[in-house]
Design a protein around this motif. Structure first.
Motif, PDB file in Angstrom:
ATOM      1  N   LEU A 121       8.510  19.456  30.834  1.00 38.58           N
ATOM      2  CA  LEU A 121       8.305  18.923  29.489  1.00 38.58           C
ATOM      3  C   LEU A 121       8.915  19.814  28.413  1.00 38.58           C
ATOM      4  CD1 LEU A 121       4.639  17.561  29.776  1.00 38.58           C
ATOM      5  CD2 LEU A 121       6.780  16.276  29.793  1.00 38.58           C
ATOM      6  N   GLU A 122       8.786  21.125  28.550  1.00 37.14           N
ATOM      7  CA  GLU A 122       9.334  22.012  27.521  1.00 37.14           C
ATOM      8  C   GLU A 122      10.859  22.043  27.583  1.00 37.14           C
ATOM      9  OE1 GLU A 122       7.372  25.789  27.332  1.00 37.14           O
ATOM     10  OE2 GLU A 122       5.546  24.857  26.533  1.00 37.14           O
ATOM     11  N   GLN A 123      11.408  21.847  28.768  1.00 36.32           N
ATOM     12  CA  GLN A 123      12.858  21.734  28.872  1.00 36.32           C
ATOM     13  C   GLN A 123      13.334  20.413  28.263  1.00 36.32           C
ATOM     14  OE1 GLN A 123      14.992  23.908  29.726  1.00 36.32           O
ATOM     15  NE2 GLN A 123      16.858  22.674  29.813  1.00 36.32           N
ATOM     16  N   GLU A 198      11.018  36.119  26.174  1.00 39.84           N
ATOM     17  CA  GLU A 198      10.824  36.137  24.725  1.00 39.84           C
ATOM     18  C   GLU A 198      10.830  34.720  24.164  1.00 39.84           C
ATOM     19  OE1 GLU A 198      13.966  38.721  23.499  1.00 39.84           O
ATOM     20  OE2 GLU A 198      12.736  40.526  23.682  1.00 39.84           O
ATOM     21  N   LYS A 199      11.728  33.881  24.694  1.00 40.56           N
ATOM     22  CA  LYS A 199      11.781  32.489  24.259  1.00 40.56           C
ATOM     23  C   LYS A 199      10.486  31.769  24.635  1.00 40.56           C
ATOM     24  CE  LYS A 199      15.624  30.386  24.985  1.00 40.56           C
ATOM     25  NZ  LYS A 199      16.748  29.701  25.693  1.00 40.56           N
ATOM     26  N   GLY A 200       9.991  32.059  25.841  1.00 37.06           N
ATOM     27  CA  GLY A 200       8.751  31.437  26.287  1.00 37.06           C
ATOM     28  C   GLY A 200       7.573  31.839  25.423  1.00 37.06           C
ATOM     29  N   ILE A 201       7.511  33.122  25.049  1.00 34.90           N
ATOM     30  CA  ILE A 201       6.418  33.602  24.206  1.00 34.90           C
ATOM     31  C   ILE A 201       6.455  32.922  22.836  1.00 34.90           C
ATOM     32  CG2 ILE A 201       5.569  35.642  22.963  1.00 34.90           C
ATOM     33  CD1 ILE A 201       6.240  37.285  25.445  1.00 34.90           C
ATOM     34  N   LEU A 247       4.787  30.418  30.613  1.00 34.56           N
ATOM     35  CA  LEU A 247       5.786  31.459  30.834  1.00 34.56           C
ATOM     36  C   LEU A 247       6.386  31.360  32.237  1.00 34.56           C
ATOM     37  CD1 LEU A 247       4.039  34.503  29.115  1.00 34.56           C
ATOM     38  CD2 LEU A 247       5.919  33.116  28.236  1.00 34.56           C
ATOM     39  N   ARG A 248       5.563  31.033  33.210  1.00 29.78           N
ATOM     40  CA  ARG A 248       6.087  30.871  34.562  1.00 29.78           C
ATOM     41  C   ARG A 248       7.067  29.703  34.620  1.00 29.78           C
ATOM     42  NH1 ARG A 248       3.368  33.486  38.834  1.00 29.78           N
ATOM     43  NH2 ARG A 248       4.058  31.861  40.250  1.00 29.78           N
ATOM     44  N   GLY A 249       6.770  28.636  33.870  1.00 31.75           N
ATOM     45  CA  GLY A 249       7.687  27.509  33.816  1.00 31.75           C
ATOM     46  C   GLY A 249       9.034  27.917  33.246  1.00 31.75           C
TER      47      GLY A 249
END
Length: 261
Positions: A121-123, A198-201, A247-249
């Motif tokens: 979903l985030e992608q 960093e992008k995930g955070i 973050l794992r995703g």
């Protein structure tokens, strides 16, 4: 004549006696001096674990990590031993938990589904995904989602402290919080991995970022974070779990792009 007391060796003298002369007594003294560090790490990591996980067992694994750290530490480099040993102790405890296989397969499967949902979903949307969107994607209610997050919270407590590669001790979080220790042989992959983290955070919710910051950067326990944020420990555990799954995703997406590019 009054017997003169032998003064205690300083920390530097102990390191020199052990590393340069192989003095076993000096090694024993170093272990004894740093045992409180094992207790500190063990107490912090035991928070939120199932009751069947013995703190004594964690401590035993931690002591092995401390011994390993003392055997491998180069005191001449001028680095802080406590920082180095903490990572070794954590790693030994995590290895011990993995060998004990204390996370049920059903919980691992749930964690994997949540992780994949965040990744897809985030992608797809290139932004932080809401709980409602995750529930719709997984075709579950928000209540069921909350229960699943609670179930998997135990399995995510150490996720950012796992090694990047099985044969190495460097962890995902070490790329973010220990800039000065970056090795000369670090690869381009590590640079992109750091950027991905960093992008995930950045995509985490404000509360999730706060939990991650307080837990991994400020070294607070989950119960201490709960007090700071005026939330229940179970709620903090849920926020931590969801943040780790996000973050794992991101990291799985990074891995897929790296090996298929």
């Amino acid at each position: 004549m009054k017997e003169q007391k032998v003064p205690h060796l300083t920390s530097l003298e102990l390191w020199r006696a052990w590393r340069e002369h192989g003095d076993i007594n000096a090694k024993k003294d170093l272990i004894e001096n740093y045992l409180p560090l094992v207790e500190y790490v063990t107490n912090r990591m035991s928070i939120g674990l199932p009751k069947n996980v013995s703190k004594e067992d964690l401590g035993s694994h931690g002591v092995m990590g401390l011994i390993d750290a003392i055997e491998k530490f180069d005191y001449l480099r001028g680095l802080q031993f406590e920082t180095y040993a903490s990572w070794r102790i954590r790693g030994a405890i995590i290895d011990g938990l993995r060998q004990g296989d204390w996370v049920p397969r059903s919980v691992r499967e749930k964690a994997k589904k949540i992780e994949e949902a965040y990744q897809v979903l985030e992608q797809r949307h290139m932004r932080s995904i809401t709980d409602a969107e995750i529930c719709e994607y997984l075709d579950i209610s928000e209540k069921d989602f909350a229960n699943i997050v609670q179930d998997i919270s135990f399995s995510t407590i150490f996720s950012l402290e796992e090694p990047l590669r099985e044969e190495e001790s460097e962890t995902r979080m070490s790329l973010l919080i220990d800039q000065s220790a970056k090795k000369p042989e670090s690869t381009v992959d590590d640079v992109f991995l750091k950027a991905s983290l960093e992008k995930g955070i950045e995509r985490l919710t404000e509360k999730e970022r706060t939990v991650i910051s307080l837990f991994y950067y400020e070294d607070l326990s989950l119960s201490e974070i709960a007090e700071v944020m005026s939330l229940s420990p179970s709620r903090i555990s849920q926020l931590h779990s969801k943040a780790i799954q996000r973050l794992r995703g991101v990291l799985e997406q990074h891995r897929a792009e790296l090996f298929h590019s």
